[in-house]
Design an enzyme around this catalytic site. Structure first.
Site, PDB file in Angstrom:
ATOM      1  N   SER A  20       0.830  -1.206   0.000  1.00  0.00           N
ATOM      2  CA  SER A  20       0.000   0.000   0.000  1.00  0.00           C
ATOM      3  C   SER A  20       0.862   1.252   0.000  1.00  0.00           C
ATOM      4  CB  SER A  20      -0.919  -0.007   1.222  1.00  0.00           C
ATOM      5  OG  SER A  20      -0.142  -0.109   2.404  1.00  0.00           O
ATOM      6  N   HIS A 153     -40.149  23.108  -9.946  1.00  0.00           N
ATOM      7  CA  HIS A 153     -40.213  22.195 -11.103  1.00  0.00           C
ATOM      8  C   HIS A 153     -39.431  22.751 -12.296  1.00  0.00           C
ATOM      9  CE1 HIS A 153     -43.658  20.331  -8.936  1.00  0.00           C
ATOM     10  NE2 HIS A 153     -43.938  21.596  -8.660  1.00  0.00           N
ATOM     11  N   SER A 275     -14.201  24.940 -27.491  1.00  0.00           N
ATOM     12  CA  SER A 275     -14.364  23.677 -28.206  1.00  0.00           C
ATOM     13  C   SER A 275     -13.326  23.628 -29.310  1.00  0.00           C
ATOM     14  CB  SER A 275     -15.768  23.612 -28.796  1.00  0.00           C
ATOM     15  OG  SER A 275     -15.788  22.722 -29.893  1.00  0.00           O
ATOM     16  N   LYS A 281     -18.164  28.267 -28.927  1.00  0.00           N
ATOM     17  CA  LYS A 281     -18.552  27.701 -27.639  1.00  0.00           C
ATOM     18  C   LYS A 281     -17.722  28.167 -26.456  1.00  0.00           C
ATOM     19  CE  LYS A 281     -20.656  24.192 -27.013  1.00  0.00           C
ATOM     20  NZ  LYS A 281     -20.773  22.728 -26.934  1.00  0.00           N
ATOM     21  N   GLU A 288     -19.183  21.051 -14.737  1.00  0.00           N
ATOM     22  CA  GLU A 288     -19.578  19.684 -15.093  1.00  0.00           C
ATOM     23  C   GLU A 288     -18.753  18.656 -14.326  1.00  0.00           C
ATOM     24  OE1 GLU A 288     -20.552  19.677 -19.659  1.00  0.00           O
ATOM     25  OE2 GLU A 288     -19.041  21.186 -19.226  1.00  0.00           O
ATOM     26  N   TYR A 315      -9.024  -6.284  13.348  1.00  0.00           N
ATOM     27  CA  TYR A 315      -8.434  -5.805  12.093  1.00  0.00           C
ATOM     28  C   TYR A 315      -8.514  -6.864  10.996  1.00  0.00           C
ATOM     29  CZ  TYR A 315      -5.099  -4.106   8.654  1.00  0.00           C
ATOM     30  OH  TYR A 315      -4.533  -3.685   7.491  1.00  0.00           O
ATOM     31  N   GLN A 320      -7.118  -1.826   4.792  1.00  0.00           N
ATOM     32  CA  GLN A 320      -6.051  -1.082   4.114  1.00  0.00           C
ATOM     33  C   GLN A 320      -6.606  -0.242   2.954  1.00  0.00           C
ATOM     34  OE1 GLN A 320      -1.910  -2.528   3.532  1.00  0.00           O
ATOM     35  NE2 GLN A 320      -2.616  -2.985   1.468  1.00  0.00           N
TER      36      GLN A 320
HETATM   37  N1  ARG Z   1      -0.877  -1.192   5.641  1.00  0.00           N
HETATM   38  C1  ARG Z   1      -1.791  -1.682   6.639  1.00  0.00           C
HETATM   39  C2  ARG Z   1      -3.097  -0.909   6.538  1.00  0.00           C
HETATM   40  O1  ARG Z   1      -3.120   0.092   5.960  1.00  0.00           O
HETATM   41  C3  ARG Z   1      -1.208  -1.537   7.997  1.00  0.00           C
HETATM   42  C4  ARG Z   1      -1.694  -2.542   8.994  1.00  0.00           C
HETATM   43  C5  ARG Z   1      -1.242  -3.885   8.646  1.00  0.00           C
HETATM   44  N2  ARG Z   1      -1.500  -4.820   9.682  1.00  0.00           N
HETATM   45  C6  ARG Z   1      -1.445  -6.102   9.468  1.00  0.00           C
HETATM   46  N3  ARG Z   1      -1.694  -6.856  10.485  1.00  0.00           N
HETATM   47  N4  ARG Z   1      -1.143  -6.638   8.317  1.00  0.00           N
HETATM   48  O2  ARG Z   1      -4.113  -1.329   7.015  1.00  0.00           O
END
Ligand code: ARG
Length: 467
Positions: A20, A153, A275, A281, A288, A315, A320
């Site tokens: 991540s 309306h 445009s 235009k 938008e 958890y 994540q």
């Molecule tokens: N990168 C993980 C998250 O954002 C951190 C926690 C990871 N914990 C674990 N037990 N794998 O959630």
């Protein structure tokens, strides 16, 4: 980090789905602040030595400088921001770095970081809403007596003032400001740090100390809740989604108003696009895109809520994916509020076009009916009928505005109608007469605009003196 138990490296695809770092590197400031608070607490409690804690503080400061300078090398093999920073710390300071993760887990670490981020993001979003309100209040004050059609309306209903219309959004954004501030407050409740993986820790930690150092109101009371819950982010996204809904409605009005069919307003060059094929235009692309992004922000709320709905405690890695969604939504909102503020500061309204549209469709008919009720004591249903006949006559005579129909035509239908009554039927008179509290009359709009100006000025003064 867990090589002790594993013989083989993860597959590349495993790493790709699991890492991540490209998303959560954005939490580096919060992560370092959390680690510094944690290390100071470990030393204060005698869990690590003062010497190790000093090395950790120093090492973390250096890493912060590296990241800020763009010199830090993020490694996907180290998954996330927490492991990246910790690994670098150990690289820099050696064994002391390996002691930092005592009495904590990435589970309480990430929840803490994300709460800190959400608090700041909600405050920034609330500030952006304030800036937009200020722009709207200024424009409302300048256009307090400009007459435009009020719609129901999307059919011309009664004349209103442009200032009144703009102040309607100021009210909506005020509630958004309150919701976003509330969400910031909720994120600041209950510091997760010290919940460790899920059950708390056997070390004699001081959770009040870390909570206070990080600016939370106190430690989270339940360790399972602390690592498993993301309703603070969901609340932030709910507030954001509602605010984005209001932005989108205003954006929709800009799209309508700037179309040649309405021609109520013109966006400045800086906020229009051309445009590539049709030279005439001027497109309201930003408005938008605000509509489109509002839908995506609401989608972010739906996504996070979907992630949370099926998670058993505590958890799970699903959590994540909370961050990409939330970051993207806040980024979009930031862009949207700034674009809307820019458009609102510079949009040019066409007074004549607004007035002409307000008068079309005999929009002051209710005013005649009201006069018949008030001055002739006619029952409202009968007044409605008489007025209907007057409208029909105006239509047949090809007169655009009721006020332009000769008195004789009124009197042919109801002989007691006077010149004074006829004079009430201009769009200006109509709007001016609606001076009830919260009504569209220019006097009320000027009052409201002044109140808002004062209120916003007072608030920014308070902020300055606080700082
Ligand atoms: N990168 C993980 C998250 O954002 C951190 C926690 C990871 N914990 C674990 N037990 N794998 O959630």
């Amino acid at each position: 980090m867990w090589g002790g138990r594993f013989g083989e490296k993860p597959s590349d695809i495993m790493q790709a789905i699991n890492a991540s770092i490209d998303i959560d590197r954005r939490l580096w400031r919060q992560d370092i602040a959390g680690s510094k608070a944690h290390a100071a607490m470990l030393a204060a409690q005698g869990i690590i030595t003062g010497d190790d804690a000093a090395k950790i503080q120093d090492g973390l400061d250096q890493i912060a400088a590296e990241i800020a300078a763009g010199a830090f090398v993020f490694d996907a093999a180290l998954e996330d921001i927490h492991l990246n920073i910790e690994a670098r710390l150990t690289e820099r300071i050696g064994d002391a770095g390996k002691r930092l993760h005592t009495a904590r887990s990435r589970n309480d670490q990430v929840a803490t970081d994300f709460k800190l981020w959400t608090m700041a993001a909600c405050d920034a979003a609330a500030d952006a809403v304030r800036a937009l309100q200020a722009a709207l209040v200024t424009r409302a004050g300048d256009h307090a007596d400009w007459i435009m059609p009020g719609f129901t309306h999307l059919q011309t209903a009664q004349p209103v003032t442009l200032g009144h219309h703009l102040l309607a959004y100021v009210e909506m954004f005020e509630r958004d400001f309150m919701r976003l501030s509330g969400a910031a407050g909720a994120a600041g409740e209950g510091c997760p740090l010290g919940a460790a993986a899920l059950a708390g820790t056997g070390f004699d930690i001081d959770r009040h100390m870390t909570a206070e150092a990080l600016g939370f109101d106190g430690p989270a009371a339940n360790s399972l809740d602390a690592v498993a819950s993301r309703d603070f982010a969901l609340q932030a996204l709910a507030a954001l989604s509602i605010a984005a809904t209001h932005l989108s409605r205003l954006a929709e009005e800009i799209v309508l108003w700037t179309s040649p069919q309405f021609a109520f307003a013109r966006l400045s060059d800086a906020w229009s696009t051309g445009s590539s094929i049709m030279p005439q235009k001027r497109n309201p692309d930003a408005a938008e895109l605000i509509r489109a992004k509002a839908a995506r922000i609401t989608g972010a709320f739906a996504s996070l809520s979907g992630i949370l709905q099926k998670l058993p405690l505590a958890y799970a890695k699903d959590l994540q994916d909370d961050k990409a969604i939330t970051f993207e939504a806040f980024d979009a909102f930031d862009l949207c509020t700034r674009a809307m503020t820019g458009m609102m500061e510079t949009i040019a309204f066409d007074r004549a076009a607004l007035r002409a549209a307000a008068a079309r469709g005999y929009s002051t008919a209710t005013d005649l009916a009201d006069w018949l009720v008030r001055d002739l004591a006619m029952p409202f249903r009968e007044a409605h009928h008489v007025t209907g006949a007057v409208v029909k006559r105006a239509e047949q005579a090809g007169v655009a505005e009721l006020a332009d129909l000769p008195l004789a035509d009124f009197q042919a239908i109801e002989p007691r109608i006077t010149e004074a009554a006829r004079a009430l039927l201009t769009v200006e008179q109509s709007a001016a007469s609606r001076a009830s509290l919260g009504g569209t009359a220019p006097v009320r709009v000027r009052e409201q605009a002044a109140l808002w100006r004062e209120r916003l000025a007072r608030e920014s003064l308070d902020l300055e003196t606080e700082e």
